[in-house]
Scaffold this motif. Structure first.
Motif, PDB file in Angstrom:
ATOM      1  N   PHE A 198      -9.082   0.919  10.830  1.00 31.23           N
ATOM      2  CA  PHE A 198      -9.264   2.324  11.171  1.00 31.23           C
ATOM      3  C   PHE A 198      -8.615   2.618  12.515  1.00 31.23           C
ATOM      4  O   PHE A 198      -8.824   1.879  13.475  1.00 31.23           O
ATOM      5  CB  PHE A 198     -10.761   2.669  11.238  1.00 31.23           C
ATOM      6  CG  PHE A 198     -11.441   2.551   9.909  1.00 31.23           C
ATOM      7  CD1 PHE A 198     -11.574   3.667   9.093  1.00 31.23           C
ATOM      8  CD2 PHE A 198     -11.929   1.327   9.465  1.00 31.23           C
ATOM      9  CE1 PHE A 198     -12.198   3.567   7.857  1.00 31.23           C
ATOM     10  CE2 PHE A 198     -12.549   1.218   8.228  1.00 31.23           C
ATOM     11  CZ  PHE A 198     -12.677   2.341   7.428  1.00 31.23           C
ATOM     12  N   ARG A 242      -7.950   5.605   7.715  1.00 32.37           N
ATOM     13  CA  ARG A 242      -8.160   4.250   7.188  1.00 32.37           C
ATOM     14  C   ARG A 242      -6.841   3.780   6.604  1.00 32.37           C
ATOM     15  O   ARG A 242      -6.177   4.489   5.851  1.00 32.37           O
ATOM     16  CB  ARG A 242      -9.241   4.264   6.108  1.00 32.37           C
ATOM     17  CG  ARG A 242      -9.490   2.908   5.481  1.00 32.37           C
ATOM     18  CD  ARG A 242     -10.692   2.928   4.542  1.00 32.37           C
ATOM     19  NE  ARG A 242     -10.563   3.878   3.457  1.00 32.37           N
ATOM     20  CZ  ARG A 242     -10.088   3.581   2.243  1.00 32.37           C
ATOM     21  NH1 ARG A 242      -9.701   2.360   1.959  1.00 32.37           N
ATOM     22  NH2 ARG A 242     -10.018   4.510   1.308  1.00 32.37           N
ATOM     23  N   TYR A 243      -6.458   2.546   6.942  1.00 34.03           N
ATOM     24  CA  TYR A 243      -5.224   1.941   6.444  1.00 34.03           C
ATOM     25  C   TYR A 243      -5.603   0.688   5.669  1.00 34.03           C
ATOM     26  O   TYR A 243      -6.377  -0.136   6.157  1.00 34.03           O
ATOM     27  CB  TYR A 243      -4.294   1.581   7.607  1.00 34.03           C
ATOM     28  CG  TYR A 243      -3.937   2.795   8.424  1.00 34.03           C
ATOM     29  CD1 TYR A 243      -2.897   3.627   8.033  1.00 34.03           C
ATOM     30  CD2 TYR A 243      -4.676   3.140   9.545  1.00 34.03           C
ATOM     31  CE1 TYR A 243      -2.580   4.770   8.771  1.00 34.03           C
ATOM     32  CE2 TYR A 243      -4.364   4.273  10.289  1.00 34.03           C
ATOM     33  CZ  TYR A 243      -3.318   5.073   9.891  1.00 34.03           C
ATOM     34  OH  TYR A 243      -3.014   6.194  10.608  1.00 34.03           O
ATOM     35  N   ALA A 244      -5.055   0.561   4.465  1.00 29.65           N
ATOM     36  CA  ALA A 244      -5.438  -0.553   3.609  1.00 29.65           C
ATOM     37  C   ALA A 244      -4.268  -0.974   2.726  1.00 29.65           C
ATOM     38  O   ALA A 244      -3.421  -0.156   2.344  1.00 29.65           O
ATOM     39  CB  ALA A 244      -6.626  -0.165   2.738  1.00 29.65           C
ATOM     40  N   ASN A 266     -11.249  10.387   2.188  1.00 30.02           N
ATOM     41  CA  ASN A 266     -10.804   9.289   1.319  1.00 30.02           C
ATOM     42  C   ASN A 266      -9.616   9.698   0.434  1.00 30.02           C
ATOM     43  O   ASN A 266      -9.377   9.107  -0.608  1.00 30.02           O
ATOM     44  CB  ASN A 266     -11.950   8.751   0.467  1.00 30.02           C
ATOM     45  CG  ASN A 266     -11.693   7.319   0.044  1.00 30.02           C
ATOM     46  OD1 ASN A 266     -11.056   6.553   0.763  1.00 30.02           O
ATOM     47  ND2 ASN A 266     -12.168   6.946  -1.116  1.00 30.02           N
ATOM     48  N   PRO A 272      -9.763  -3.152   5.408  1.00 30.32           N
ATOM     49  CA  PRO A 272      -8.996  -2.024   5.955  1.00 30.32           C
ATOM     50  C   PRO A 272      -9.150  -1.938   7.467  1.00 30.32           C
ATOM     51  O   PRO A 272     -10.062  -2.532   8.054  1.00 30.32           O
ATOM     52  CB  PRO A 272      -9.607  -0.811   5.267  1.00 30.32           C
ATOM     53  CG  PRO A 272     -10.962  -1.238   4.861  1.00 30.32           C
ATOM     54  CD  PRO A 272     -10.899  -2.723   4.618  1.00 30.32           C
TER      55      PRO A 272
END
Length: 133
Positions: free
Chosen positions: A21, A26-28, A51, A19
């Motif tokens: 940040f 957070r980008y995943a 989360n 991921p």
């Protein structure tokens, strides 16, 4: 019904892409759901500090052909990185995309065209014999 990518005899597991940040988010890459997302690969999710998934975005289209095995058609991210407040993604086809997290807009470039196959056989050095049609 969320699809969990599993290796199969016909496909290696999806690449592991860590991921990214940006500004506390957070980008995943996440496995999509065929029913709600319309596809399995090509999905980006944003998570807050607790989360919690804030949004989910289809980065590129990846329709499935029903006559083919599903998992071999899935196209996953090969890389994900942050640059200048944007998310840069490359998929397994070599296509590149830029996502603006603030607007959730995607811009992209298609994969480079494959190089034409040489008319010379690399093993023998002789011209290849081509079947008509």
């Amino acid at each position: 019904m969320t699809h969990t990518p599993e290796p199969s005899a016909s496909r290696a597991p999806p690449p592991r892409v860590p991921p990214v940040f940006i500004a506390g988010m957070r980008y995943a890459q996440v496995p999509g759901d065929l029913e709600t997302d319309g596809q399995v690969g090509g999905i980006l999710a944003a998570y807050d500090a607790s989360n919690r998934e804030v949004w989910r975005l289809k980065v590129y289209e990846n329709p499935r052909r029903p006559e083919l095995e599903g998992d071999v058609q899935d196209v996953w991210f090969r890389s994900l990185r942050a640059e200048g407040g944007k998310l840069l993604i490359e998929n397994e086809r070599g296509e590149r995309f830029e996502v603006d997290p603030a607007t959730q807009r995607v811009s992209g470039r298609p994969a480079p065209a494959p190089k034409p196959q040489s008319d010379i056989d690399p093993t023998s050095g002789q011209p290849r014999i081509r079947k008509p049609g």
